[in-house]
Motif scaffolding. Sequence first.
Motif, PDB file in Angstrom:
ATOM      1  N   ASP A   3       0.853  -1.188   0.000  1.00  0.00           N
ATOM      2  CA  ASP A   3       0.000   0.000   0.000  1.00  0.00           C
ATOM      3  C   ASP A   3       0.888   1.236   0.000  1.00  0.00           C
ATOM      4  OD1 ASP A   3      -2.724   0.371  -0.062  1.00  0.00           O
ATOM      5  OD2 ASP A   3      -3.046  -0.248   2.002  1.00  0.00           O
ATOM      6  N   LEU A   4       0.322   2.389  -0.327  1.00  0.00           N
ATOM      7  CA  LEU A   4       1.079   3.628  -0.201  1.00  0.00           C
ATOM      8  C   LEU A   4       1.377   3.890   1.267  1.00  0.00           C
ATOM      9  CD1 LEU A   4      -0.696   6.058  -2.696  1.00  0.00           C
ATOM     10  CD2 LEU A   4       1.532   4.974  -2.944  1.00  0.00           C
ATOM     11  N   ALA A   5       2.566   4.377   1.548  1.00  0.00           N
ATOM     12  CA  ALA A   5       2.966   4.684   2.924  1.00  0.00           C
ATOM     13  C   ALA A   5       2.296   5.985   3.345  1.00  0.00           C
ATOM     14  CB  ALA A   5       4.482   4.794   3.029  1.00  0.00           C
ATOM     15  N   HIS A   6       1.347   5.870   4.271  1.00  0.00           N
ATOM     16  CA  HIS A   6       0.617   7.049   4.735  1.00  0.00           C
ATOM     17  C   HIS A   6       0.064   6.791   6.126  1.00  0.00           C
ATOM     18  CE1 HIS A   6      -3.091   9.555   5.105  1.00  0.00           C
ATOM     19  NE2 HIS A   6      -2.201  10.468   4.781  1.00  0.00           N
ATOM     20  N   VAL A   8      -2.271   8.198   9.127  1.00  0.00           N
ATOM     21  CA  VAL A   8      -3.415   9.098   9.261  1.00  0.00           C
ATOM     22  C   VAL A   8      -2.963  10.429   9.850  1.00  0.00           C
ATOM     23  CG1 VAL A   8      -5.649   9.420  10.400  1.00  0.00           C
ATOM     24  CG2 VAL A   8      -4.991   7.173   9.570  1.00  0.00           C
ATOM     25  N   GLY A   9      -3.387  11.511   9.211  1.00  0.00           N
ATOM     26  CA  GLY A   9      -3.040  12.847   9.684  1.00  0.00           C
ATOM     27  C   GLY A   9      -1.762  13.395   9.097  1.00  0.00           C
ATOM     28  N   GLY A  10      -1.046  12.582   8.344  1.00  0.00           N
ATOM     29  CA  GLY A  10       0.218  13.008   7.751  1.00  0.00           C
ATOM     30  C   GLY A  10       0.141  13.030   6.239  1.00  0.00           C
ATOM     31  N   ASP A  11       1.252  13.354   5.636  1.00  0.00           N
ATOM     32  CA  ASP A  11       1.347  13.382   4.182  1.00  0.00           C
ATOM     33  C   ASP A  11       1.770  12.013   3.649  1.00  0.00           C
ATOM     34  OD1 ASP A  11       0.761  16.118   3.997  1.00  0.00           O
ATOM     35  OD2 ASP A  11       2.856  16.667   4.284  1.00  0.00           O
ATOM     36  N   LEU A  12       1.560  11.804   2.358  1.00  0.00           N
ATOM     37  CA  LEU A  12       2.126  10.628   1.718  1.00  0.00           C
ATOM     38  C   LEU A  12       3.638  10.710   1.850  1.00  0.00           C
ATOM     39  CD1 LEU A  12      -0.043  10.453  -1.523  1.00  0.00           C
ATOM     40  CD2 LEU A  12      -0.131   8.902   0.413  1.00  0.00           C
ATOM     41  N   GLN A  13       4.281   9.578   2.024  1.00  0.00           N
ATOM     42  CA  GLN A  13       5.724   9.564   2.216  1.00  0.00           C
ATOM     43  C   GLN A  13       6.430   9.303   0.900  1.00  0.00           C
ATOM     44  OE1 GLN A  13       6.466   6.806   5.422  1.00  0.00           O
ATOM     45  NE2 GLN A  13       4.887   7.738   6.687  1.00  0.00           N
ATOM     46  N   ALA A  21       6.418   6.331  -1.574  1.00  0.00           N
ATOM     47  CA  ALA A  21       6.851   5.144  -0.846  1.00  0.00           C
ATOM     48  C   ALA A  21       5.688   4.175  -0.679  1.00  0.00           C
ATOM     49  CB  ALA A  21       7.400   5.542   0.518  1.00  0.00           C
ATOM     50  N   VAL A  22       6.016   2.911  -0.635  1.00  0.00           N
ATOM     51  CA  VAL A  22       5.019   1.877  -0.366  1.00  0.00           C
ATOM     52  C   VAL A  22       5.383   1.190   0.940  1.00  0.00           C
ATOM     53  CG1 VAL A  22       4.372   1.495  -2.770  1.00  0.00           C
ATOM     54  CG2 VAL A  22       6.243   0.184  -1.783  1.00  0.00           C
ATOM     55  N   HIS A  35      -5.692   3.673  10.704  1.00  0.00           N
ATOM     56  CA  HIS A  35      -6.697   4.308   9.855  1.00  0.00           C
ATOM     57  C   HIS A  35      -8.091   3.928  10.312  1.00  0.00           C
ATOM     58  CE1 HIS A  35      -8.985   5.163   6.134  1.00  0.00           C
ATOM     59  NE2 HIS A  35      -8.154   6.198   6.085  1.00  0.00           N
ATOM     60  N   ARG A  36      -8.294   2.654  10.588  1.00  0.00           N
ATOM     61  CA  ARG A  36      -9.610   2.172  11.023  1.00  0.00           C
ATOM     62  C   ARG A  36     -10.005   2.784  12.359  1.00  0.00           C
ATOM     63  NH1 ARG A  36     -13.254  -1.733  10.076  1.00  0.00           N
ATOM     64  NH2 ARG A  36     -12.097  -2.644   8.360  1.00  0.00           N
TER      65      ARG A  36
END
Length: 122
Positions: A3-6, A8-13, A21-22, A35-36
């Motif tokens: 999955d994409l590295a992310h 919650v509350g932050g930006d995509l890495q 990043a994955v 996230h859940r």
Amino acid sequence: MADLAHIVGGDLQLGPSGDLAVVGGDDETRQRVLHRLLTSPGTYIWQLPYGAGLPALVGGVASRQRIAAIVRAQMAYEVSVAAAPEPSVVLAGNRIGAISATITYTDAGSGNSQVLTLPIGG
């Protein structure tokens, strides 16, 4: 599948070459669990029961039993978390009412035991 590295509350890495990043394995499961737990129920119109909505409990009145039940129910829905052994939720509070949850679960893919601690509110 990665999955994409992310978080919650932050930006995509970004990855080492400047692309997105994955993340996979235990880190992907941790990302999915966060996230859940931090998503408000009803946010996804195609999956209304998704999300524990823990941030909405900050400053409110909720019993420890209710919080633990919400977390356990959402952990049971998460396919990347093994059903056995069942995840455990331990809530701890301090004198001013702040509560933190320590969640121990097993990653369904790797079989590794994981511990996640996060503040709930107070």
